[in-house]
Design a protein around this motif. Structure first.
Motif, PDB file in Angstrom:
ATOM      1  N   TRP A 344       0.831  -1.203   0.000  1.00 59.97           N
ATOM      2  CA  TRP A 344       0.000   0.000   0.000  1.00 59.97           C
ATOM      3  C   TRP A 344       0.869   1.257   0.000  1.00 59.97           C
ATOM      4  CZ3 TRP A 344      -4.745   1.799  -0.794  1.00 59.97           C
ATOM      5  CH2 TRP A 344      -5.052   3.084  -0.322  1.00 59.97           C
ATOM      6  N   ASP A 345       1.898   1.288   0.834  1.00 65.01           N
ATOM      7  CA  ASP A 345       2.782   2.463   0.904  1.00 65.01           C
ATOM      8  C   ASP A 345       3.457   2.725  -0.436  1.00 65.01           C
ATOM      9  OD1 ASP A 345       2.164   2.934   3.528  1.00 65.01           O
ATOM     10  OD2 ASP A 345       3.956   1.967   4.344  1.00 65.01           O
ATOM     11  N   ALA A 348       0.863   3.939  -3.050  1.00 63.59           N
ATOM     12  CA  ALA A 348       0.505   5.337  -2.798  1.00 63.59           C
ATOM     13  C   ALA A 348       1.647   6.265  -3.183  1.00 63.59           C
ATOM     14  CB  ALA A 348       0.152   5.523  -1.322  1.00 63.59           C
ATOM     15  N   ARG A 352       1.528   9.202  -6.076  1.00 66.64           N
ATOM     16  CA  ARG A 352       1.907  10.588  -5.765  1.00 66.64           C
ATOM     17  C   ARG A 352       3.031  11.076  -6.683  1.00 66.64           C
ATOM     18  NH1 ARG A 352       1.952  10.008   0.838  1.00 66.64           N
ATOM     19  NH2 ARG A 352      -0.248  10.462   1.184  1.00 66.64           N
TER      20      ARG A 352
END
Length: 462
Positions: A344-345, A348, A352
């Motif tokens: 997930w990190d 994301a 970004r």
């Protein structure tokens, strides 16, 4: 030999990622009752073909291995009329929810693969640098927080509220600080040294978006410490050679200040062009027990910096850092949780970065193509199974995120069509789809060209 390893590692990486992605489409299509005509790994002329007697699907390995596709029964692509009894199994006849699920299944399969790979790495154990902080450069965030060097970070928490999260390794610390910087938060780092455990407030609210890159930790003043700074080589005719510095020397201090980090050492030398500095080195023995200590006086030569145009000091020594490492291992459940959290990190972070590249807040140099992927595939394969599995997981996430971008031609573009159809009750017209497909293809070609240019620039140091 290295080239062979890179080619094999790249082939394995691309093969695994493409198979998983396309199998995601295939498996959900089959569950939704859609007829799959062909499952192809690669494009172009088929090298190997096999038709399943059970499903009638043609399985193919083609000549160009950079990708793959799943071809489904579809009235819009059929060269001849489809028999009436087969129409319920055509992709275009399915409810929009089913079509959405089939298209989304590919990227989702990539994310699931990443979770499994990361979980495998966490469960089997991986050797990582310990979260020991080297002496930070003056006026950096680490120095302002109060770090002197030698402290081991053991936990991090939000300055305002939130639970305390343990820090197990240097990479763990990096990810936690990266997340805080993206969210512009203040955090408290708990670190221990020989005198006890102390809190260090770190303000990341003003971190520049352009600083969130591969050198993120260095920008903050954080470098791995607690190890040995080794002279890996000395250039002929350099100041280091004239002073008597030799490969294998272990640097202990510079002008009386302990040194265990190459970045801080180089920064100090740069500011002392033409000025004598004293290096304390260890010779003989080994990196653990040490040997004879000697003082060596060096006068860095003044040279013009190609980036700034200013005169800086250089001694002509190649450095290597040997930092303490720890074996990090987790239980099965925690490994899956950490794998999901890391996936997930990274997803994301990728989204970004794409957004910031579009708005100009991040450099397009962050895009990489097949040459860079092959290079890192080979390097990670040489480092061992854990490094290669982590690399596979990282690229799988990137592939999943890339395919979810709302660009026609990609899975994300089709998902956008289906969202519009679900909201309006009408499918996007063929005319508009054709126009958008051309625009999307132009975007993909442009991105591919930039990525290839970046690859070549890194290769020839342009």
């Amino acid at each position: 030999m290295n080239l062979l390893i890179e080619v094999l590692a790249f082939a394995v990486a691309i093969g695994v990622l493409v198979v998983v992605h396309e199998y995601g489409h295939y498996s959900v299509a089959r569950m939704c009752g859609v007829k799959v005509l062909r499952f192809s790994i690669g494009f172009g002329k088929p090298l190997v073909q096999w038709v399943s007697p059970k499903t009638g699907t043609e399985w193919t390995i083609a000549a160009l291995p950079l990708g793959g596709y799943v071809k489904m029964l579809d009235e819009r692509e059929a060269g001849a009329p489809i028999p009436p009894e087969a129409l319920p199994h055509a992709f275009n006849r399915q409810h929009v929810a089913k079509r959405f699920a089939i298209v989304a299944a590919g990227p989702i399969a990539n994310f699931i693969l990443a979770i499994v790979l990361f979980a495998a790495v966490f469960a089997t154990g991986v050797s990582e640098p310990a979260a020991i902080v080297a002496a930070p450069a003056p006026n950096t965030a680490a120095a302002l927080a109060g770090f002197d060097g030698g402290e081991t970070v053991v936990a991090v928490r939000n300055a305002d509220a939130g639970s305390t999260e343990p820090v197990r390794s240097w990479s763990d610390l990096r990810w936690k600080l990266l997340g805080a910087a993206f969210d512009h938060r203040r955090v408290i780092l708990s670190a221990k040294d020989s005198h006890g455990t102390f809190d260090f407030p770190l303000d990341l609210r003003d971190v520049s978006e352009k600083d969130v890159d591969d050198d993120f930790m260095s920008h903050l003043g954080f470098e791995p410490g607690g190890g040995k700074l080794i002279v890996a080589g000395v250039q002929a005719g350099s100041a280091a050679q004239h002073a008597g510095l030799a490969a294998g020397d272990r640097l202990v201090s510079i002008d009386g200040k302990p040194t265990d980090n190459a970045t801080a050492f180089i920064a100090y030398v740069k500011t002392h062009a033409g000025k004598a500095i004293t290096l304390q080195v260890e010779r003989g023995g080994d990196a653990q027990q040490g040997g004879k200590t000697e003082d060596i006086h060096v006068v860095p030569l003044a040279q013009r910096d190609d980036t700034t145009g200013q005169q800086i000091g250089r001694i002509g020594a190649e450095l290597a850092t040997q930092v303490p490492s720890i074996q990090v291992r987790y239980g099965p459940i925690e490994s899956l949780q950490l794998g999901a959290h890391r996936t997930w990190d990274l997803a994301a972070y990728s989204v970004r970065m794409f957004g910031r590249m579009i708005t100009g807040e991040a450099s397009l140099k962050n895009l990489s193509g097949p040459v860079t992927i092959a290079d890192y595939a080979g390097k990670s394969a040489r480092l061992g199974p854990s490094a290669f599995l982590s690399f596979l997981a990282l690229v799988s996430i990137s592939l999943g995120v890339l395919n979810l971008l709302p660009i026609p031609v990609l899975d994300g573009g089709h998902l956008l069509y289906y969202l519009v159809e679900a909201a309006t009750g009408k499918a996007v017209s063929d005319r508009w789809q054709l126009v958008l497909q051309r625009a999307g293809l132009a975007c993909i070609v442009a991105l591919s060209a930039i990525a290839l240019f970046n690859d070549l620039a890194r290769l020839i140091h342009f």
